[in-house]
Design a protein around this motif. Structure first.
Motif, PDB file in Angstrom:
ATOM      1  N   GLN A   1      -9.080   0.434   4.055  1.00  0.00           N
ATOM      2  CA  GLN A   1      -7.752   0.144   4.577  1.00  0.00           C
ATOM      3  C   GLN A   1      -7.765  -0.093   6.083  1.00  0.00           C
ATOM      4  OE1 GLN A   1      -5.068   3.175   3.072  1.00  0.00           O
ATOM      5  NE2 GLN A   1      -5.326   2.466   0.977  1.00  0.00           N
TER       6      GLN A   1
ATOM      7  N   ILE B   1      -4.404   9.378  -1.084  1.00  0.00           N
ATOM      8  CA  ILE B   1      -5.255   9.759   0.046  1.00  0.00           C
ATOM      9  C   ILE B   1      -4.941  11.203   0.437  1.00  0.00           C
ATOM     10  CG2 ILE B   1      -5.802   9.306   2.472  1.00  0.00           C
ATOM     11  CD1 ILE B   1      -5.156   6.319   1.868  1.00  0.00           C
TER      12      ILE B   1
ATOM     13  N   ARG C   1       0.830  -1.195   0.000  1.00  0.00           N
ATOM     14  CA  ARG C   1       0.000   0.000   0.000  1.00  0.00           C
ATOM     15  C   ARG C   1       0.866   1.249   0.000  1.00  0.00           C
ATOM     16  NH1 ARG C   1      -2.776  -0.317   4.808  1.00  0.00           N
ATOM     17  NH2 ARG C   1      -3.791  -2.115   3.927  1.00  0.00           N
TER      18      ARG C   1
ATOM     19  N   ALA D   1      -9.567  -0.418  -3.329  1.00  0.00           N
ATOM     20  CA  ALA D   1      -9.362   0.723  -2.426  1.00  0.00           C
ATOM     21  C   ALA D   1      -8.366   0.431  -1.309  1.00  0.00           C
ATOM     22  CB  ALA D   1     -10.695   1.165  -1.832  1.00  0.00           C
ATOM     23  N   LYS D   2      -8.273  -0.827  -0.903  1.00  0.00           N
ATOM     24  CA  LYS D   2      -7.332  -1.139   0.188  1.00  0.00           C
ATOM     25  C   LYS D   2      -5.888  -0.920  -0.235  1.00  0.00           C
ATOM     26  CE  LYS D   2      -7.329  -6.066  -0.737  1.00  0.00           C
ATOM     27  NZ  LYS D   2      -6.256  -6.935  -0.648  1.00  0.00           N
TER      28      LYS D   2
ATOM     29  N   VAL E   1      -4.936   1.648  -2.399  1.00  0.00           N
ATOM     30  CA  VAL E   1      -4.736   3.011  -2.889  1.00  0.00           C
ATOM     31  C   VAL E   1      -3.523   3.599  -2.162  1.00  0.00           C
ATOM     32  CG1 VAL E   1      -5.721   5.344  -2.876  1.00  0.00           C
ATOM     33  CG2 VAL E   1      -7.127   3.390  -3.570  1.00  0.00           C
TER      34      VAL E   1
ATOM     35  N   VAL F   1     -11.781   5.107   1.026  1.00  0.00           N
ATOM     36  CA  VAL F   1     -10.496   4.415   0.900  1.00  0.00           C
ATOM     37  C   VAL F   1      -9.932   4.084   2.280  1.00  0.00           C
ATOM     38  CG1 VAL F   1      -8.087   4.715   0.183  1.00  0.00           C
ATOM     39  CG2 VAL F   1      -9.941   5.340  -1.381  1.00  0.00           C
TER      40      VAL F   1
ATOM     41  N   LEU G   1     -11.405   2.344  -7.033  1.00  0.00           N
ATOM     42  CA  LEU G   1     -12.139   2.009  -5.814  1.00  0.00           C
ATOM     43  C   LEU G   1     -12.419   0.516  -5.700  1.00  0.00           C
ATOM     44  CD1 LEU G   1     -14.613   4.992  -5.542  1.00  0.00           C
ATOM     45  CD2 LEU G   1     -12.523   4.571  -4.242  1.00  0.00           C
TER      46      LEU G   1
END
Length: 175
Positions: free
Chosen positions: A135, A77, A28, A69-70, A72, A131, A66
């Motif tokens: 996460q 962000i 991530r 999203a985990k 991104v 997001v 999306l």
């Protein structure tokens, strides 16, 4: 001698297997950002006509995945957070004084531009919170609040559909 060769092979196997295993938090943080630094004027959707602010705002963020999203990137962000902040600054430092000084159709067009700016700002906020929730952060209360505000401003924009909407130049950046 044979024993040390076997030990070396086993060590190499386990070391490469362990190092190649995915580590979500590291992935991530290392994910490539999809957004680059932009100015408020590049991001603004306030001009033109009222009535389509939701689609215009979503188009500004269409590069965001999306569905994943985990993963991104943290930089994306932060970009969404920056969009929210600079759109809020434009609202308070540019739109509010201009609306207060205007009258008639000029004031209505500025108010429509301000509403479209709010849709941009709140869309960025909702996306950021979505997001963050994917996460693992608990954003449910803030997300519900921002979604309510967004829905209200989208309704105001649609109610003014077809009316002129004035954009204002504002000096700010997502950097």
């Amino acid at each position: 001698m044979h024993f040390s060769t076997i030990l070396a092979v086993l060590f190499a196997f386990f070391a490469t297997t362990a190092l190649s295993a995915p580590v979500p938090d590291i992935e991530r943080r290392l994910a490539a950002a999809v957004f680059k630094t932009q100015t408020y004027n590049q991001l603004s959707i306030s001009g033109g006509q009222a009535g389509n602010a939701q689609a215009e705002a979503l188009a500004k963020f269409s590069a965001l995945n999306l569905n994943d999203a985990k993963n991104v990137a943290a930089a994306d962000i932060e970009f969404l957070n920056s969009v929210n902040q600079i759109a809020n600054q434009a609202e308070t430092e540019a739109f509010n004084p201009a609306i207060a000084a205007a009258s008639g159709t000029a004031q209505t067009a500025l108010q429509n531009g301000k509403i479209k700016n709010k849709v941009l700002k709140l869309t960025a906020s909702v996306l950021k919170l979505t997001v963050q929730a994917a996460q693992g952060q608990d954003t449910s209360a803030d997300l519900a609040t921002e979604q309510t505000k967004l829905k209200s401003n989208i309704a105001l924009d649609k109610a003014a559909a077809g009316q002129a909407s004035t954009a204002l130049q504002f000096s700010a950046s997502t950097a």
